[in-house]
Design a protein around this motif. Structure first.
Motif, PDB file in Angstrom:
ATOM      1  N   LYS A 179       0.811  -1.217   0.000  1.00  0.00           N
ATOM      2  CA  LYS A 179       0.000   0.000   0.000  1.00  0.00           C
ATOM      3  C   LYS A 179       0.838   1.259   0.000  1.00  0.00           C
ATOM      4  N   VAL A 180       1.975   1.193   0.704  1.00  0.00           N
ATOM      5  CA  VAL A 180       2.791   2.398   0.855  1.00  0.00           C
ATOM      6  C   VAL A 180       3.285   2.898  -0.500  1.00  0.00           C
ATOM      7  N   TYR A 181       3.331   2.002  -1.472  1.00  0.00           N
ATOM      8  CA  TYR A 181       3.799   2.397  -2.807  1.00  0.00           C
ATOM      9  C   TYR A 181       2.653   2.875  -3.706  1.00  0.00           C
ATOM     10  N   TYR A 182       1.588   3.381  -3.097  1.00  0.00           N
ATOM     11  CA  TYR A 182       0.460   3.842  -3.906  1.00  0.00           C
ATOM     12  C   TYR A 182       0.907   4.997  -4.792  1.00  0.00           C
ATOM     13  N   ASN A 183       0.192   5.172  -5.894  1.00  0.00           N
ATOM     14  CA  ASN A 183       0.566   6.170  -6.898  1.00  0.00           C
ATOM     15  C   ASN A 183      -0.024   7.535  -6.516  1.00  0.00           C
ATOM     16  N   THR A 184       0.868   8.488  -6.245  1.00  0.00           N
ATOM     17  CA  THR A 184       0.408   9.802  -5.787  1.00  0.00           C
ATOM     18  C   THR A 184       0.014  10.729  -6.932  1.00  0.00           C
ATOM     19  N   ALA A 185       0.223  10.310  -8.173  1.00  0.00           N
ATOM     20  CA  ALA A 185      -0.115  11.175  -9.309  1.00  0.00           C
ATOM     21  C   ALA A 185      -1.360  10.709 -10.052  1.00  0.00           C
ATOM     22  N   VAL A 233      -0.095   1.322  -8.979  1.00  0.00           N
ATOM     23  CA  VAL A 233      -0.350   1.119 -10.403  1.00  0.00           C
ATOM     24  C   VAL A 233       0.703   1.888 -11.187  1.00  0.00           C
ATOM     25  N   THR A 234       1.223   1.264 -12.241  1.00  0.00           N
ATOM     26  CA  THR A 234       2.094   1.968 -13.170  1.00  0.00           C
ATOM     27  C   THR A 234       1.278   2.260 -14.413  1.00  0.00           C
TER      28      THR A 234
END
Lengths: 746, 153
Positions: free
Chosen positions: A101-107, A142-143
């Motif tokens: 979760k910590v790597y969620y996409n902030t953009a 997500v990428t």
């Protein structure tokens, strides 16, 4: 941890500490409810302070959670961390880490807000903040959406800075020298007398400290790495055949699988005969999966051959069997009931069109496959209490959920190991290959199952780019564009894509009008309306999504109006454009292409502009009308991205994206007949080849306030610029792709 | 059956019609040659057979005739072939999946054409697909490789 802490405090180990474990640094610990996932896998004596930097006996590892499909995501993430961490790129390893979760996409959330990227109003920014919180809540790792750079730009530099300052604090504790006296470079802390202590030697102490808070980012004028050309981290491996991709991955005891499911997508399997298949060499089993069968064999080729030998009767498709009906469904969608959005409505379009001489045109864009050159694959191993998945993916946390649902194993015990992808272009936003491999693996517990699609299976089951249609109506007045009314119809990409994850998305789909409604043009009467066509064949996000079709529709129609007005295509676009950074990209391509200079009679030049994903891009294309057809000679492109993080990667991405757009525009389409795609391999799904590739010159501009990604935005204007150039060279206006249905190409 | 790959002799027990590509990848674990289409359209599987570039998906095991060289045999990270050096210098690869095949085609081409023109390069290389669209960089790298090879010779 306790033991190392004691040793470190007692003994001032300068430059000689034997690290028992290691230390992991990250950022936002103080801002996030999410724990640092690196903490979970550390042994006694190891520690982790943040999720992005790990230092242990094997060296310095930067965690790069955005997936690399060839766009250089691993390298760009490493560059941003390394800048502030004060390490060199040849000193570090990268690891995508485990999904968290910590790597969620902030953009991603900010881009989903229904505001133009040029809108910095309070309302727009407040909504973006809310959307960001939603992404964080959902843990959307997500990428996609060209977000890796905007998402990482501050976050990863901060991760590097926090780790660096914590290492300095550790050095201070070890040496008794004040932090303000310490410097860092090349992965080492340096004391005033020149003594150098490697980060690895400080890891033990750093592990015992809280991460240093309130670190300021360095001024860009001091940057050593960001903005400079580098050798990408994967260049050597990819230039020597030593890069391991998903399709190359192996496990001991692994079996090979190939599936057959209904080529009429979503239709049922009525009956089958596997007699011949089961008698073939190397075939171990034939197993059921949702909507079809899987063949298990002892190597890839035998699995493919044996699957092809299955005799299966398939049911009908749940969508129209022939293309005419798909186009008719779009054509029938331009009505009030199916109106999805009208996000642009300036002036009074209705009044402007009434009684005036109206320029009208209709445009079409076909289904297209992603078709990355690596056919997709996944290895899945189901054990008693855990499932391991090795694959290339842009949606690792969705996959965790999908695999947990199929196996009944806890979400947290599903381990997604991200592998390098041989391209994606949005293909790896789908979960089908992993779901199918998991359905097989559940039936063979303890055995690693590798499912590799044949090219034919991959292409005939591609969740394609949307089919789309647009109708333009406009007027001119005194040699200027006066009214512009564009109506766009397509099925919802987002609805189709999310439905395969069991999710429904309420409200209008902004992708139906993306790349059209948000253009920074001051046309007096200016309207863009989206119409939602019914769901037809399965569709998904294809490089630049809605804008891939709408950039073509919007700018070709604009070009038609400018031609009707008798204005210069460059001057009129500049006159209409109110957004200064966007004007700069137009001015730049005018300069690069020597716009206005005389051309031979059989040559033509076209310009197009499109803002998508917040990036203003202008492209000029020059073509020659030869006896053998249209030849693509030159392309000049300028893009406003706020900051070019690496100029080599930038240039390569823009050149490639333009070739991507032009190739599909001239020769590629996916069509359905009898409910099945008529294209199953590269003989019929044609793709740009070297002799068709123009010379491409690229410039990145840095005049804007926002840092953006360049994975997609160069795609939408390219087909429009080509149509406009062909018109200039021949007088023939092409309003539909692929263009080779209307004119020959060399 | 016996075959020699990158200077090493191997013996494999496979069907006569198994393509060389899969003999290399699945039987011998040599994964530099890539599977992209299986029908000679993409060139990702290109290897050399007695020095000639061939699409290994189209060579049946029983038709293997001559010594096979794959990208791994062309050069290594520690001992690069001129083509590989040029690919690194120009940073050609994006996803990189097609590049083994591109380099094998280029390596044979530059031996025969020491000073290639753009159109000669286009003719030689157009059997190799690159979905990432790195063609401008491939063109430049082929020229560099040809130049370095001819100057070194």
């Amino acid at each position: 941890m306790g033991k190392l802490k004691t040793i470190a405090r007692r003994t001032f180990l300068i430059g000689s500490a034997a690290i028992a474990g290691g230390v992991a640094f990250g950022v936002y610990k103080y801002k996030t409810p999410y724990a640092n996932p690196l903490l979970d896998n550390l042994a006694e004596g190891e520690a982790a302070l943040t999720p992005y930097v790990k230092i242990d006996a094997s060296g310095i590892t930067l965690i790069t959670p955005r997936a690399d499909s060839g766009q250089g995501a691993y390298s760009v993430q490493a560059i941003l961390i390394a800048e502030e961490l004060d390490v060199e790129l040849d000193q570090i390893n990268v690891d995508p880490g485990m999904p968290d979760k910590v790597y969620y996409n902030t953009a991603l959330g900010a881009d989903g807000a229904p505001f133009a990227p040029t809108d910095d109003s309070f309302a727009a920014n407040s909504t973006r903040t809310v959307m960001d919180s939603l992404m964080k809540f959902l843990g959307m790792q997500v990428t996609g959406g060209s977000t890796t750079v905007p998402d990482s730009y501050e976050k990863l530099r901060l991760a590097g800075a926090v780790a660096r300052e914590t290492l300095k604090a550790a050095a201070s504790q070890q040496t008794g020298i004040a932090v303000s006296e310490l410097k860092t470079a090349n992965g080492m802390v340096e004391t005033p007398d020149g003594t150098k202590i490697s980060y690895q030697d400080l890891a033990g102490i750093a592990a015992t400290l809280d991460p240093v808070d309130g670190v300021a980012l360095r001024d860009p004028s001091t940057w050593r790495i960001v903005g400079k050309p580098h050798q990408r981290l994967d260049t050597l491996a990819k230039s020597t055949g030593t890069q391991e991709y998903g399709i190359d991955f192996k496990r001991d005891g692994m079996v090979h699988a190939m599936v057959r499911t209904n080529p009429r997508r979503g239709g049922e399997m009525i009956s089958y005969d596997d007699t011949e298949t089961k008698a073939m060499r190397g075939v171990q089993n034939v197993l059921p999966i949702t909507g079809g069968l899987a063949v298990i064999a002892d190597n890839t080729w035998r699995a493919i051959q044996a699957a092809n030998a299955l005799e299966i009767e398939w049911g009908d498709a749940p969508y129209p069997a022939e293309m005419d009906a798909h186009w008719q469904a779009l054509s029938d969608s331009f009505n009030d009931d199916q109106q999805d959005s009208r996000m642009r409505d300036d002036g009074d379009v209705t009044a402007a069109l009434e009684g005036a001489e109206v320029v009208e045109a209709e445009y079409r864009a076909p289904y297209l496959a992603h078709a990355p050159l690596e056919p997709i694959s996944a290895v899945v191993e189901v054990s008693k209490d855990r499932v391991d998945v090795w694959t290339g993916t842009q949606i690792p946390r969705f996959l965790q959920g999908n695999v947990a649902d199929i196996t009944g194993v806890d979400f947290d015990n599903v381990y997604i190991h991200a592998l390098m992808m041989g391209g994606s272009f949005g293909h790896r936003l789908e979960a089908r290959v992993v779901k199918e491999a998991t359905e097989i693996a559940v039936q063979m517990p303890g055995v690693p199952v590798k499912l590799t699609y044949s090219r034919e299976e991959d292409l005939s089951h591609n969740d394609t780019r949307q089919i789309a249609m647009a109708r333009g109506r406009g007027t001119i007045k005194d040699g200027k564009v006066e009214a512009f009314d564009l109506s766009i119809a397509m099925p919802s990409v987002i609805a189709s894509q999310m439905s395969r994850q069991g999710l429904s998305v309420p409200g209008p789909d902004t992708q139906i009008v993306a790349g059209a409604w948000e253009q920074p043009l001051a046309i007096p009467n200016y309207r863009v309306t989206g119409y939602r066509a019914p769901e037809l064949a399965p569709i998904s996000s294809w490089r630049s999504v809605g804008a891939s079709t709408n950039g073509f529709f919007h700018d070709v129609f604009l070009d038609e109006l400018i031609v009707a007005a008798g204005a210069d295509q460059m001057e009129e676009r500049l006159r209409l454009c109110w957004h200064e950074p966007s004007r700069k990209v137009l001015e730049k391509v005018a300069e690069m292409s020597n716009w206005g200079a005389p051309l031979a009679a059989n040559k033509g030049r076209g310009v197009a502009f499109c803002m998508s994903f917040g990036v203003a891009v202008a492209e000029v294309i020059e073509v020659t009308n030869t006896d053998d057809g249209i030849k693509l000679d030159n392309v000049w492109a300028a893009a406003e991205v706020g900051k070019v993080v690496d100029p080599v990667m930038f240039e390569n991405m823009v050149q490639g994206g333009i070739n991507w757009a032009l190739g599909h525009a001239i020769i590629s389409e996916i069509t359905y007949s009898d409910g099945m795609t008529e294209q199953e391999n590269f003989d019929t799904f044609e793709s740009l080849r070297m002799y068709q590739s123009p010379k491409i010159e690229v410039v990145g501009l840095e005049n804007g306030d926002h840092v953006r990604g360049i994975g997609e935005p160069m795609v939408p204007p390219a087909a429009a610029a080509l149509s406009n150039a062909i018109f200039a060279a021949t007088g023939q206006r092409i309003r539909e792709m692929p263009m080779n249905k209307f004119i020959d190409f060399v | 059956m016996k075959l020699t790959v990158n200077g090493t002799q191997h013996e494999v027990d496979v069907e006569p019609d198994m393509p060389l590509l899969w003999v290399l990848r699945d039987e011998l674990g040599i994964t530099g040659p890539k599977y992209g289409c299986g029908i000679a359209q993409c060139g990702a599987c290109t290897v050399h057979m007695d020095g000639e570039p061939v699409k290994s998906c189209q060579i049946a095991a029983e038709d293997i005739d001559g010594e096979i060289v794959t990208i791994e045999g062309l050069g290594t990270p520690d001992a690069l072939h001129a083509v590989q050096s040029a690919w690194i210098e120009h940073q050609v690869a994006q996803c990189g999946y097609c590049q083994s095949g591109q380099m094998m085609t280029a390596a044979a081409f530059v031996l025969e054409t020491p000073a290639p023109t753009d159109s000669e390069i286009d003719d030689a290389m157009s059997g190799n697909l690159c979905r990432c669209g790195t063609y401008p960089r491939i063109r430049a790298a082929v020229k560099t490789a040809a130049k370095n090879l001819s100057e070194g010779a």
